[in-house]
Design a protein around this motif. Structure first.
Motif, PDB file in Angstrom:
ATOM      1  N   CYS A   1      18.151  48.266 -10.905  1.00 55.47           N
ATOM      2  CA  CYS A   1      19.348  49.123 -11.078  1.00 55.47           C
ATOM      3  C   CYS A   1      20.365  48.335 -10.265  1.00 55.47           C
ATOM      4  CB  CYS A   1      19.022  50.057  -9.731  1.00 55.47           C
ATOM      5  SG  CYS A   1      19.975  51.290 -10.148  1.00 55.47           S
TER       6      CYS A   1
ATOM      7  N   ARG B   1      14.782  43.948  -2.489  1.00 57.41           N
ATOM      8  CA  ARG B   1      15.571  43.295  -1.902  1.00 57.41           C
ATOM      9  C   ARG B   1      15.111  42.264  -0.379  1.00 57.41           C
ATOM     10  NH1 ARG B   1      20.637  46.041  -3.227  1.00 57.41           N
ATOM     11  NH2 ARG B   1      20.308  46.384  -5.744  1.00 57.41           N
TER      12      ARG B   1
ATOM     13  N   VAL C   1      19.768  50.118  -0.943  1.00 55.06           N
ATOM     14  CA  VAL C   1      20.047  49.345  -2.290  1.00 55.06           C
ATOM     15  C   VAL C   1      21.339  49.954  -2.876  1.00 55.06           C
ATOM     16  CG1 VAL C   1      17.746  48.106  -1.526  1.00 55.06           C
ATOM     17  CG2 VAL C   1      18.018  50.868  -3.308  1.00 55.06           C
ATOM     18  N   ASN C   2      21.992  51.128  -3.032  1.00 55.81           N
ATOM     19  CA  ASN C   2      23.628  51.517  -3.732  1.00 55.81           C
ATOM     20  C   ASN C   2      22.178  51.628  -4.982  1.00 55.81           C
ATOM     21  OD1 ASN C   2      25.322  52.605  -4.090  1.00 55.81           O
ATOM     22  ND2 ASN C   2      26.441  50.676  -4.647  1.00 55.81           N
ATOM     23  N   CYS C   3      21.599  52.483  -4.606  1.00 55.93           N
ATOM     24  CA  CYS C   3      20.694  53.201  -6.514  1.00 55.93           C
ATOM     25  C   CYS C   3      21.823  54.243  -7.727  1.00 55.93           C
ATOM     26  CB  CYS C   3      19.686  53.854  -6.695  1.00 55.93           C
ATOM     27  SG  CYS C   3      17.841  53.177  -5.783  1.00 55.93           S
ATOM     28  N   ASN C   4      21.958  53.759  -8.430  1.00 60.39           N
ATOM     29  CA  ASN C   4      23.034  54.146  -9.318  1.00 60.39           C
ATOM     30  C   ASN C   4      23.089  56.237  -8.922  1.00 60.39           C
ATOM     31  OD1 ASN C   4      25.597  54.045 -11.213  1.00 60.39           O
ATOM     32  ND2 ASN C   4      24.044  54.379 -12.615  1.00 60.39           N
ATOM     33  N   GLU C   5      22.138  56.107  -9.477  1.00 59.27           N
ATOM     34  CA  GLU C   5      21.697  57.775  -8.724  1.00 59.27           C
ATOM     35  C   GLU C   5      20.842  58.325  -7.262  1.00 59.27           C
ATOM     36  OE1 GLU C   5      23.325  60.469  -8.782  1.00 59.27           O
ATOM     37  OE2 GLU C   5      22.286  61.999  -9.762  1.00 59.27           O
TER      38      GLU C   5
ATOM     39  N   SER D   1      18.614  59.045  -4.820  1.00 60.60           N
ATOM     40  CA  SER D   1      17.351  59.899  -5.437  1.00 60.60           C
ATOM     41  C   SER D   1      17.575  61.320  -4.037  1.00 60.60           C
ATOM     42  CB  SER D   1      16.568  58.937  -5.145  1.00 60.60           C
ATOM     43  OG  SER D   1      16.256  58.290  -3.764  1.00 60.60           O
TER      44      SER D   1
END
Lengths: 440, 194
Positions: A91, A203, B162-166, B168
């Motif tokens: 991502c 990370r 981690v700033n996932c695109n969507e 959860s």
């Protein structure tokens, strides 16, 4: 008990948890510590991502088209899997970036991150130049499937082509749900992200959990890997919405990988080398001299096109209603409506959240109605799109093409380079073949 | 399809189609890139919880892809009443004896003892959150909202997220409290101007 005092401190006191107890006037010289929150992590890594993407694409194109080295492509692919997949957690990726782009184009309040733009645009541009080298060695989802494809079997062409249409449908659906602000389907149902997160070195300061609250995603990923042992790259071929876009662009690409480095000698050796069934044979049968039947068939299909579009549109409009329930506001409005009309007694989290806002119900209903309207239009467009995809496929199948050599199908070929070593001309070039190749 | 551009320079219909496709494709890609470049921002967005919408359902503790969750409790001390009997700190029904600073675990509401209590003066205690211990379950916040000032609230911590695109958790949020906010204003803090 502390004394109850009227609120005066908070300018916009919320309905809940308004100030019941005033801040004490401290006599001991106690000073309020300021509210400290950690700053956002530096986005240096994101710039590195974009640089890595551009470098990997350039290298992949060079290795496929110039160096013609499957081994080097494999190494690059493995490196991409480790970096974009396991290290960065998969991502952001180009496939998911489709949704960010759609949202940015339709919602003015959404500022699309620079990385999402780069991940969306750069592979498209490279595909226009060199074909799908992104799929060959850069995409971590493709890399994972490519590495596990140990015993690929041949899928019948009709099935392969039929399933291939699913990718366009998925693309359309993903665009619809992103455009209406309902969901990011591609991310929600990314089968491999759960596998990437299994490896806990994502990370620096975080330990990823395998599945964000859902075991289902890991099972889905495992399923794709299992199927992928025997069917090469099932997601890439039949589902990937970004791949669907790349197929279109790759058809028109300026340069493209070739099976043979020089002239094709029609030796048939490469015929079965492609696990994706992307190698097209030279045409042996000439078109019928009297092409009346073919012409009739094409004419019939052309008449069918508007029917397919209209039929798809109607069906899509019918689906707009159920699709709209994916949107949070529609769900909330339905629940509140059921509670208002007494069909359900008691509240749940979703309706509680609405009552907490103390907004009038009508406002919620109107908002949900507007979203349903958008889904009616969007569903119709999705249906038309699916009709168009089917129509174009049918027409495409009915057009006769003369081919003199063995060539990769530019749309489905991923430039993986597996076919290179089957070509005797290539072996001669590399001097790994004794004697001269002979033309049959 | 023509084998190669070098061997077949004739203008066939197929060649013409390909050239047209290439030009159209290039136009579409550049057009999209230009439009997005005008709309995009280099810093983009991050996820954050609107404390006014949050109903403390507990999903933040369990749905995050991180373990422990990127969501933790934040305490706006300037909204706090510094109560002796804190409904965010003590389990319901617990009556603290005067002078107790750290009561037994079972009398604390927080499952991980992440709230630290310190005597300041008179009947006033300061409560701070140990973010290392906090799992973002929101139990304390419910207590404070129901009986106190509502000075506690949940926030996505951007040193963890981690700033996932969507996101959860956003998918699972029953109150639509998760939103994308500009990365240069990554918090929605109660009692602060934002």
């Amino acid at each position: 008990m502390p004394i109850l005092v009227a609120l005066f401190l908070m300018p916009a006191a919320s309905a809940l948890g308004a100030e019941r107890f005033a801040l004490p006037k401290f006599k001991s010289g106690y000073e309020l510590p300021p509210l400290e929150v950690p700053p956002a992590a530096s986005d240096a890594l994101e710039y590195l991502d974009v640089a890595a993407l551009a470098a990997a694409l350039a290298l992949a194109s060079y290795l496929a088209l110039r160096a013609r080295s499957r081994r080097a492509l494999w190494v690059l692919m493995a490196a991409s899997l480790v970096y974009f997949g396991f290290y960065r957690g998969g991502c952001i990726c180009s496939i998911g970036a489709i949704q960010n782009v759609v949202l940015a184009l339709l919602d003015n309040g959404y500022a699309i991150p620079f990385t999402a733009v780069a991940f969306f645009v750069i592979p498209l541009a490279v595909t226009l130049l060199f074909g799908r080298t992104f799929c060959a060695a850069v995409c971590p989802l493709g890399a994972l499937q490519d590495i596990v494809a140990v015993r690929p079997v041949r899928v019948p062409a009709w099935l392969d082509h039929g399933l291939g249409l699913l990718a366009y449908v998925y693309l359309g659906a993903a665009v619809l749900f992103a455009a209406t602000g309902a969901a990011f389907l591609i991310c929600e149902y990314d089968p491999f992200v759960a596998i990437f997160r299994l490896v806990p070195f994502t990370r620096p300061n975080a330990m990823m959990e395998a599945f964000g609250g859902s075991m289902g995603m890991l099972i889905l990923g495992a399923g794709f890997v299992l199927v992928g042992l025997f069917i090469a790259r099932p997601y890439c071929r039949w589902l990937c919405p970004y791949g669907a876009m790349l197929r279109l662009l790759s058809r028109a690409s300026k340069w493209h990988v070739t099976i043979t480095p020089d002239e094709c000698v029609h030796c048939t050796l490469c015929e079965d080398s492609c696990p994706l069934g992307a190698i097209q044979k030279p045409t042996t049968d000439l078109p019928r001299p009297d092409r009346l039947i073919d012409r009739r068939r094409l004419a019939l299909l052309l008449i069918l096109v508007p029917l397919l579009l209209a039929g798809g549109g109607c069906f899509g409009r019918y689906l707009g209603e159920p699709f709209s329930r994916v949107h949070f506001t529609v769900q909330q409005a339905e629940r509140v409506r059921l509670e208002e009309t007494g069909q359900i007694t008691g509240t749940d989290d979703i309706s509680d959240a609405f009552y907490k806002t103390q907004r009038p119900r009508e406002e919620l209903y109107a908002e949900a109605g507007a979203i349903r309207g958008r889904f009616d239009i969007g569903g119709t467009l999705l249906g038309v799109w699916v009709g168009l995809v089917v129509a174009v496929k049918l027409i495409h199948l009915s057009v006769y093409r003369t081919r003199t050599d063995y060539e990769p199908d530019r749309a489905t070929c991923l430039s993986c380079g597996r076919c290179f070593k089957y070509c005797p001309v290539e072996r001669k070039r590399l001097k790994t073949l004794k004697g001269e190749p002979t033309t049959p | 399809m023509p084998t190669d551009n070098t061997t077949n320079n004739k203008t066939t219909r197929r060649n013409l189609f390909r050239k047209g496709g290439l030009a159209a494709g290039a136009a579409v890609v550049t057009g999209t890139a230009a439009t997005l470049a005008a709309k995009g921002r280099s810093d983009g967005t991050v996820w954050q919880i609107d404390p006014e919408k949050c109903i403390q359902c507990g999903n933040c503790a369990t749905y995050c892809v991180l373990d422990p969750s990127a969501v933790t409790c934040v305490h706006a001390l300037k909204l706090c009443g510094y109560c002796d009997l804190c409904f965010a700190y003590f389990s319901p029904g617990f009556e603290p004896e005067a002078g107790i600073e750290a009561p037994a675990v079972e009398s604390q509401l927080c499952p991980t003892e992440a709230i630290k209590r310190r005597w300041i003066e008179g009947p006033h205690y300061e409560y701070t959150i140990d973010e290392e211990l906090c799992i973002g379950c929101g139990k304390c916040i419910k207590g404070c909202n129901n009986f106190g000032n509502g000075s506690l609230f949940l926030q996505v911590m951007h040193d963890r997220c981690v700033n996932c695109n969507e996101c959860s958790i956003a998918e699972a949020c029953p109150s639509d409290a998760f939103q994308r906010v500009p990365a240069n204003h990554p918090y929605l803090l109660k009692g602060e101007d934002h």
